[in-house]
Scaffold this motif. Structure first.
Motif, PDB file in Angstrom:
ATOM      1  N   ASN A 123       1.842 -24.704  -1.701  1.00 29.42           N
ATOM      2  CA  ASN A 123       0.754 -24.991  -0.768  1.00 29.42           C
ATOM      3  C   ASN A 123      -0.412 -24.044  -1.030  1.00 29.42           C
ATOM      4  O   ASN A 123      -0.284 -23.074  -1.790  1.00 29.42           O
ATOM      5  CB  ASN A 123       1.245 -24.905   0.690  1.00 29.42           C
ATOM      6  N   SER A 165      -1.968 -21.789   0.904  1.00 25.96           N
ATOM      7  CA  SER A 165      -1.929 -20.380   1.314  1.00 25.96           C
ATOM      8  C   SER A 165      -1.081 -19.562   0.353  1.00 25.96           C
ATOM      9  O   SER A 165      -1.417 -18.406   0.067  1.00 25.96           O
ATOM     10  CB  SER A 165      -1.477 -20.222   2.768  1.00 25.96           C
ATOM     11  N   ALA A 166      -0.001 -20.142  -0.154  1.00 23.50           N
ATOM     12  CA  ALA A 166       0.788 -19.414  -1.161  1.00 23.50           C
ATOM     13  C   ALA A 166      -0.028 -19.272  -2.449  1.00 23.50           C
ATOM     14  O   ALA A 166      -0.063 -18.198  -3.063  1.00 23.50           O
ATOM     15  CB  ALA A 166       2.094 -20.150  -1.428  1.00 23.50           C
TER      16      ALA A 166
HETATM   17  C1  LIG Z   1       3.632 -22.157   1.823  1.00 28.09           C
HETATM   18  O1  LIG Z   1       4.570 -21.810   0.825  1.00 28.09           O
HETATM   19  C2  LIG Z   1       5.244 -20.604   1.102  1.00 28.09           C
HETATM   20  C3  LIG Z   1       6.098 -20.224  -0.114  1.00 28.09           C
HETATM   21  O2  LIG Z   1       6.335 -21.304  -0.935  1.00 28.09           O
HETATM   22  C4  LIG Z   1       6.070 -20.761   2.366  1.00 28.09           C
HETATM   23  O3  LIG Z   1       6.778 -19.562   2.660  1.00 28.09           O
HETATM   24  C5  LIG Z   1       5.131 -21.095   3.514  1.00 28.09           C
HETATM   25  O4  LIG Z   1       5.879 -21.335   4.691  1.00 28.09           O
HETATM   26  C6  LIG Z   1       4.288 -22.305   3.186  1.00 28.09           C
HETATM   27  N1  LIG Z   1       3.275 -22.450   4.209  1.00 28.09           N
HETATM   28  C7  LIG Z   1       3.011 -23.605   4.792  1.00 28.09           C
HETATM   29  C8  LIG Z   1       1.914 -23.607   5.788  1.00 28.09           C
HETATM   30  O5  LIG Z   1       3.634 -24.618   4.531  1.00 28.09           O
END
Ligand SMILES: *[C@@H]1O[C@H](CO)[C@@H](O)[C@H](O)[C@H]1NC(C)=O
Ligand SMILES: *[C@@H]1O[C@H](CO)[C@@H](O)[C@H](O)[C@H]1NC(C)=O
Ligand SMILES: *[C@@H]1O[C@H](CO)[C@@H](O)[C@H](O)[C@H]1NC(C)=O
Length: 354
Positions: A170, A172-173
């Motif tokens: 995603n 943010s990651a």
């Molecule tokens: C985005 O990805 C990270 C790691 O892959 C995960 O921990 C996080 O919950 C995700 N965030 C969203 C908003 O889905």
């Protein structure tokens, strides 16, 4: 006290208290959302760009980062790179759908989970998935874009924000990791007098743009006309208003032929992560002055609060320092600059193969 305890960064607390929150105990600011483009909103202090890096430890790059965005692009500094391949867009042959949203900061189009739209090519070594289309614009024509070309701004800038879907799950990651984000920027000029496409679907202009594979020079961009026609844009007049749109052809956002300039920079909003490959399309789109006017009538606030135009929603320019600006057009052969397959968007899975 519960409100204050939610702020993770101690500096935020100090600043918040120092700048008058103590005098007016309002709703608790959400530390991850406590920023604005203008220092003052509603009489409560909300940190503007000079403060972003100071109020939240996770945003320190906004203050100390040296690969920040946006920047001013001096064309004479752009290095011609003949090995840059053309940009490639893949939609799996499907039309785009999603939600047009007034976030209180931007006009934002959030694509539905399907179809996946991804971009590759140009400077990108990975396939990047579209996560948001964001529109920034000014209170007057010729100002409103974040990036500038030769010290000049444009009336608006459309940013297509993508994350590296091969390495991350995603946005943010991806924003925290190497090669995480790719943002394609298209500049927008206001052209007076031509109202084609303004009324969008159902209007007399609709037949002109619908079905036409490319835009007519000088008339309003057909993709933006879908978002900015009166029936659509007035549904997102206030903060948090959202409106579902479907049957969009993203390839119509792009000029028929164009070059691009690329550099390594950052997110232009907190946390200002320096993981962004920017790709600036060097041929501006057009919209009408009526369409521009309808954007300026959007409010940053919910209807219960004072009207404040969304316009002026850009971060100030950041120093380029000696970062490289690479471009795919050859300054020694300007006549070639917008001809041939390198200067077209390659669309995978499009029946017309534009
Ligand atoms: C985005 O990805 C990270 C790691 O892959 C995960 O921990 C996080 O919950 C995700 N965030 C969203 C908003 O889905
Ligand atoms: C881009 O997305 C499509 C789905 O729309 C997928 O089939 C394709 O493999 C993706 N391209 C790359 C290079 O990952
Ligand atoms: C925008 O309008 C100008 C002037 O009419 C025209 O030269 C230019 O080609 C238009 N841009 C696009 C992308 O159609």
């Amino acid at each position: 006290m519960g409100a204050a305890a939610r702020l993770s960064a101690p500096r935020a607390l100090v600043l918040w208290a120092a700048l008058g929150a103590a005098a007016r105990i309002g709703p608790a600011p959400d530390p991850d959302d406590w920023w604005s483009y203008k220092d003052n909103l509603q009489g409560n202090f909300v940190p503007g760009p000079p403060f972003w890096g100071l109020v939240n430890a996770a945003w320190s790059l906004c203050a100390v980062g040296k690969r920040q965005s946006p920047v001013d692009v001096e064309l004479k500094r752009v290095l011609y790179d003949p090995f840059l391949p053309p940009l490639r867009l893949s939609t799996g042959g499907e039309k785009l759908r999603g939600t047009l949203y007034n976030t209180g900061r931007h006009v934002s189009f959030l694509p539905a989970p399907r179809p996946v739209v991804n971009v590759s090519g140009g400077p990108l070594l990975y396939s990047h998935r579209l996560s948001e289309l964001r529109l920034l614009f000014g209170a007057r024509d010729g100002a409103g874009s974040e990036h500038q070309i030769n010290h000049e701004g444009f009336s608006a800038e459309v940013q297509l924000i993508h994350f590296n879907q091969e390495l991350y799950g995603n946005l943010s990651a991806a924003a925290r990791g190497p090669n995480g984000v790719a943002i394609l920027s298209l500049f927008v000029n206001v052209r007076r007098g031509r109202a084609a496409g303004w009324r969008g679907e159902g209007g007399p202009g609709a037949r002109l743009t619908r079905g036409a594979p490319t835009q007519v020079a000088g008339s309003s961009n057909p993709f933006l006309s879908r978002l900015l026609n009166r029936d659509t844009i007035t549904r997102i007049s206030y903060k948090n208003d959202a409106y579902f749109l479907q049957d969009l052809s993203l390839e119509l956002l792009f000029p028929e032929s164009f070059g691009f300039i690329t550099y390594q920079g950052s997110l232009s909003t907190p946390p200002c992560s320096e993981t962004v490959t920017w790709i600036l399309i060097d041929r501006a789109l057009n919209i009408t002055s009526l369409q521009m006017h309808s954007l300026r009538l959007l409010s940053q606030n919910p209807p219960s609060q004072i009207f404040q135009s969304l316009s002026g929603n850009g971060r100030p320019l950041q120093p380029l320092a000696h970062r490289a600006l690479r471009g795919n057009r050859d300054p020694r052969h300007p006549e070639r600059r917008c001809r041939g397959p390198n200067y077209r968007l390659h669309v995978d899975g499009a029946p017309l193969g534009r």
